[in-house]
Design a protein around this motif. Structure first.
Motif, PDB file in Angstrom:
ATOM      1  N   LEU A  26      20.158 -16.670 -46.670  1.00 54.55           N
ATOM      2  CA  LEU A  26      18.984 -16.980 -47.485  1.00 54.55           C
ATOM      3  C   LEU A  26      17.816 -16.146 -46.991  1.00 54.55           C
ATOM      4  O   LEU A  26      17.373 -16.293 -45.859  1.00 54.55           O
ATOM      5  CB  LEU A  26      18.654 -18.468 -47.391  1.00 54.55           C
ATOM      6  CG  LEU A  26      17.329 -18.946 -47.985  1.00 54.55           C
ATOM      7  CD1 LEU A  26      17.269 -18.652 -49.478  1.00 54.55           C
ATOM      8  CD2 LEU A  26      17.125 -20.422 -47.729  1.00 54.55           C
ATOM      9  N   ALA A  27      17.324 -15.233 -47.834  1.00 48.99           N
ATOM     10  CA  ALA A  27      16.187 -14.371 -47.482  1.00 48.99           C
ATOM     11  C   ALA A  27      14.965 -14.824 -48.267  1.00 48.99           C
ATOM     12  O   ALA A  27      15.051 -15.060 -49.480  1.00 48.99           O
ATOM     13  CB  ALA A  27      16.507 -12.909 -47.793  1.00 48.99           C
ATOM     14  N   MET A  28      13.827 -14.949 -47.586  1.00 46.95           N
ATOM     15  CA  MET A  28      12.595 -15.413 -48.228  1.00 46.95           C
ATOM     16  C   MET A  28      11.407 -14.572 -47.775  1.00 46.95           C
ATOM     17  O   MET A  28      11.470 -13.881 -46.755  1.00 46.95           O
ATOM     18  CB  MET A  28      12.349 -16.890 -47.901  1.00 46.95           C
ATOM     19  CG  MET A  28      13.432 -17.827 -48.364  1.00 46.95           C
ATOM     20  SD  MET A  28      12.954 -19.580 -48.277  1.00 46.95           S
ATOM     21  CE  MET A  28      12.726 -19.789 -46.523  1.00 46.95           C
ATOM     22  N   GLY A  40      12.949 -16.647 -52.933  1.00 44.67           N
ATOM     23  CA  GLY A  40      14.072 -16.442 -52.033  1.00 44.67           C
ATOM     24  C   GLY A  40      15.297 -15.978 -52.787  1.00 44.67           C
ATOM     25  O   GLY A  40      15.406 -16.152 -54.001  1.00 44.67           O
ATOM     26  N   VAL A  41      16.237 -15.376 -52.043  1.00 43.86           N
ATOM     27  CA  VAL A  41      17.476 -14.858 -52.617  1.00 43.86           C
ATOM     28  C   VAL A  41      18.629 -15.285 -51.726  1.00 43.86           C
ATOM     29  O   VAL A  41      18.500 -15.284 -50.497  1.00 43.86           O
ATOM     30  CB  VAL A  41      17.444 -13.324 -52.744  1.00 43.86           C
ATOM     31  CG1 VAL A  41      18.718 -12.814 -53.399  1.00 43.86           C
ATOM     32  CG2 VAL A  41      16.226 -12.860 -53.532  1.00 43.86           C
ATOM     33  N   ILE A  42      19.760 -15.625 -52.328  1.00 46.29           N
ATOM     34  CA  ILE A  42      20.940 -16.076 -51.591  1.00 46.29           C
ATOM     35  C   ILE A  42      22.084 -15.094 -51.824  1.00 46.29           C
ATOM     36  O   ILE A  42      22.305 -14.634 -52.949  1.00 46.29           O
ATOM     37  CB  ILE A  42      21.348 -17.493 -52.033  1.00 46.29           C
ATOM     38  CG1 ILE A  42      20.217 -18.476 -51.741  1.00 46.29           C
ATOM     39  CG2 ILE A  42      22.630 -17.943 -51.353  1.00 46.29           C
ATOM     40  CD1 ILE A  42      20.423 -19.841 -52.355  1.00 46.29           C
ATOM     41  N   ALA A 164      17.939 -31.039 -46.421  1.00 44.37           N
ATOM     42  CA  ALA A 164      18.990 -31.450 -45.484  1.00 44.37           C
ATOM     43  C   ALA A 164      20.112 -30.429 -45.365  1.00 44.37           C
ATOM     44  O   ALA A 164      20.699 -30.265 -44.294  1.00 44.37           O
ATOM     45  CB  ALA A 164      19.561 -32.801 -45.917  1.00 44.37           C
ATOM     46  N   ILE A 165      20.430 -29.709 -46.434  1.00 45.50           N
ATOM     47  CA  ILE A 165      21.556 -28.775 -46.386  1.00 45.50           C
ATOM     48  C   ILE A 165      21.243 -27.532 -45.568  1.00 45.50           C
ATOM     49  O   ILE A 165      22.135 -26.728 -45.298  1.00 45.50           O
ATOM     50  CB  ILE A 165      21.991 -28.362 -47.814  1.00 45.50           C
ATOM     51  CG1 ILE A 165      20.806 -27.749 -48.587  1.00 45.50           C
ATOM     52  CG2 ILE A 165      22.556 -29.533 -48.563  1.00 45.50           C
ATOM     53  CD1 ILE A 165      21.184 -27.298 -49.980  1.00 45.50           C
ATOM     54  N   GLY A 183      17.814 -26.496 -54.483  1.00 43.44           N
ATOM     55  CA  GLY A 183      17.037 -27.133 -53.421  1.00 43.44           C
ATOM     56  C   GLY A 183      15.952 -26.229 -52.882  1.00 43.44           C
ATOM     57  O   GLY A 183      14.840 -26.681 -52.584  1.00 43.44           O
ATOM     58  N   MET A 184      16.262 -24.925 -52.758  1.00 40.03           N
ATOM     59  CA  MET A 184      15.280 -23.971 -52.263  1.00 40.03           C
ATOM     60  C   MET A 184      14.064 -23.907 -53.186  1.00 40.03           C
ATOM     61  O   MET A 184      12.918 -23.936 -52.732  1.00 40.03           O
ATOM     62  CB  MET A 184      15.919 -22.585 -52.143  1.00 40.03           C
ATOM     63  CG  MET A 184      14.941 -21.479 -51.757  1.00 40.03           C
ATOM     64  SD  MET A 184      15.668 -19.824 -51.877  1.00 40.03           S
ATOM     65  CE  MET A 184      15.894 -19.670 -53.663  1.00 40.03           C
ATOM     66  N   TYR A 185      14.298 -23.844 -54.485  1.00 41.10           N
ATOM     67  CA  TYR A 185      13.176 -23.746 -55.418  1.00 41.10           C
ATOM     68  C   TYR A 185      12.396 -25.057 -55.513  1.00 41.10           C
ATOM     69  O   TYR A 185      11.174 -25.039 -55.715  1.00 41.10           O
ATOM     70  CB  TYR A 185      13.668 -23.312 -56.798  1.00 41.10           C
ATOM     71  CG  TYR A 185      13.755 -21.812 -56.928  1.00 41.10           C
ATOM     72  CD1 TYR A 185      12.613 -21.050 -57.157  1.00 41.10           C
ATOM     73  CD2 TYR A 185      14.963 -21.151 -56.793  1.00 41.10           C
ATOM     74  CE1 TYR A 185      12.682 -19.674 -57.260  1.00 41.10           C
ATOM     75  CE2 TYR A 185      15.042 -19.773 -56.891  1.00 41.10           C
ATOM     76  CZ  TYR A 185      13.897 -19.042 -57.126  1.00 41.10           C
ATOM     77  OH  TYR A 185      13.974 -17.676 -57.211  1.00 41.10           O
ATOM     78  N   LEU A 186      13.083 -26.179 -55.372  1.00 40.51           N
ATOM     79  CA  LEU A 186      12.376 -27.462 -55.388  1.00 40.51           C
ATOM     80  C   LEU A 186      11.422 -27.552 -54.196  1.00 40.51           C
ATOM     81  O   LEU A 186      10.240 -27.883 -54.355  1.00 40.51           O
ATOM     82  CB  LEU A 186      13.374 -28.616 -55.363  1.00 40.51           C
ATOM     83  CG  LEU A 186      12.766 -30.016 -55.287  1.00 40.51           C
ATOM     84  CD1 LEU A 186      11.894 -30.286 -56.498  1.00 40.51           C
ATOM     85  CD2 LEU A 186      13.857 -31.073 -55.155  1.00 40.51           C
ATOM     86  N   VAL A 187      11.915 -27.245 -52.998  1.00 47.26           N
ATOM     87  CA  VAL A 187      11.072 -27.303 -51.810  1.00 47.26           C
ATOM     88  C   VAL A 187       9.987 -26.233 -51.871  1.00 47.26           C
ATOM     89  O   VAL A 187       8.817 -26.481 -51.547  1.00 47.26           O
ATOM     90  CB  VAL A 187      11.921 -27.140 -50.532  1.00 47.26           C
ATOM     91  CG1 VAL A 187      11.025 -27.040 -49.302  1.00 47.26           C
ATOM     92  CG2 VAL A 187      12.880 -28.301 -50.384  1.00 47.26           C
TER      93      VAL A 187
END
Length: 237
Positions: A26-28, A40-42, A164-165, A183-187
């Motif tokens: 995961l890059a941000m 971010g990008v996965i 959590a993940i 989850g990344m975009y929600l946070v």
């Protein structure tokens, strides 16, 4: 990603995330002056393709490409930013113009040296631009006095504590990257629009009551004039 944000100073970093039976990267990226999360990008691999996708997100947010970028020792960052921050040069001749790297782009690297799986030393390198010019931007944007990636690493810790993940040793492991992306975009969006950041507070007008006025990263970046509620965020089209 509308090209309307003044970035000035950006930090980028990547972290690995454990999924069921595998791991992904995961890059941000973060705009240091406003603490704004830029996306971010996965990817299954920590390679040039991952970093190139992240650089495209940074460029799509930036109003000006004359910014300072601080990253770790991964070589792909240098290649991706030099290639991604190019624009057609005006030659006055017919044909396709040559792509020229943004003159005001500065790149700084933090290279960590390891011994027995522990950090034994750190080297700061000015890859593009002089070290003196980089230090001027660092002080002007509140990014410290030396080349560093402390702010994006702190953001990584915020994401790990909120999702959590992302916990390295936990039982809440995602099965598919799509769950991690959601989850990344929600946070990230809650961090930008719904959460006050202590370092972004400004002095309140005299007689207004509280001494300080808190701000979210989106407020500091001029994207909104108030703190959003989660209901407002999730209901926004």
């Amino acid at each position: 990603e509308q090209g309307e944000v003044e970035l000035h100073h950006v930090q980028a970093d990547e972290l690995w995330v454990k999924l069921v039976g595998r791991k992904v990267w995961l890059a941000m990226a973060l705009a240091v002056p406003t603490r704004l999360w830029l996306g971010g990008v996965i990817s299954p691999q920590r390679d040039l393709a991952l970093i190139t996708s992240l650089v495209k997100k940074v460029r799509s947010c930036a109003r000006s490409l004359a910014i300072l970028v601080c990253v770790d020792g991964l070589v792909s960052y240098i290649t991706a930013f030099l290639k991604g921050f190019r624009s057609p040069g005006d030659t006055g001749k017919r044909g396709r113009p040559r792509l020229v790297v943004e003159e005001g782009l500065m790149l700084g690297q933090v290279v960590k040296h390891y011994a027995r799986k522990r950090v034994a030393g750190v080297t700061q390198r000015a890859v593009r631009g002089s070290l003196e010019a980089i230090k001027v931007v660092l002080e002007a944007t509140g990014g410290g006095k030396e080349i560093n990636t402390a702010y994006i690493e702190r953001l990584n810790a915020t994401f790990r504590g909120s999702l959590a993940i992302l916990v390295r040793r936990g039982r809440a492991i995602a099965r598919k990257p799509v769950v991690l992306t959601a989850g990344m975009y929600l946070v990230g969006c809650a961090y930008n629009f719904c959460w006050y950041h202590d370092s972004l507070r400004v002095a309140a007008p005299e007689g207004a009551g509280p001494k300080w006025e808190p701000r979210t990263p989106a407020m500091a970046a001029g994207l909104t004039d108030h703190r959003w509620t989660m209901w407002e965020l999730l209901g926004y089209k």
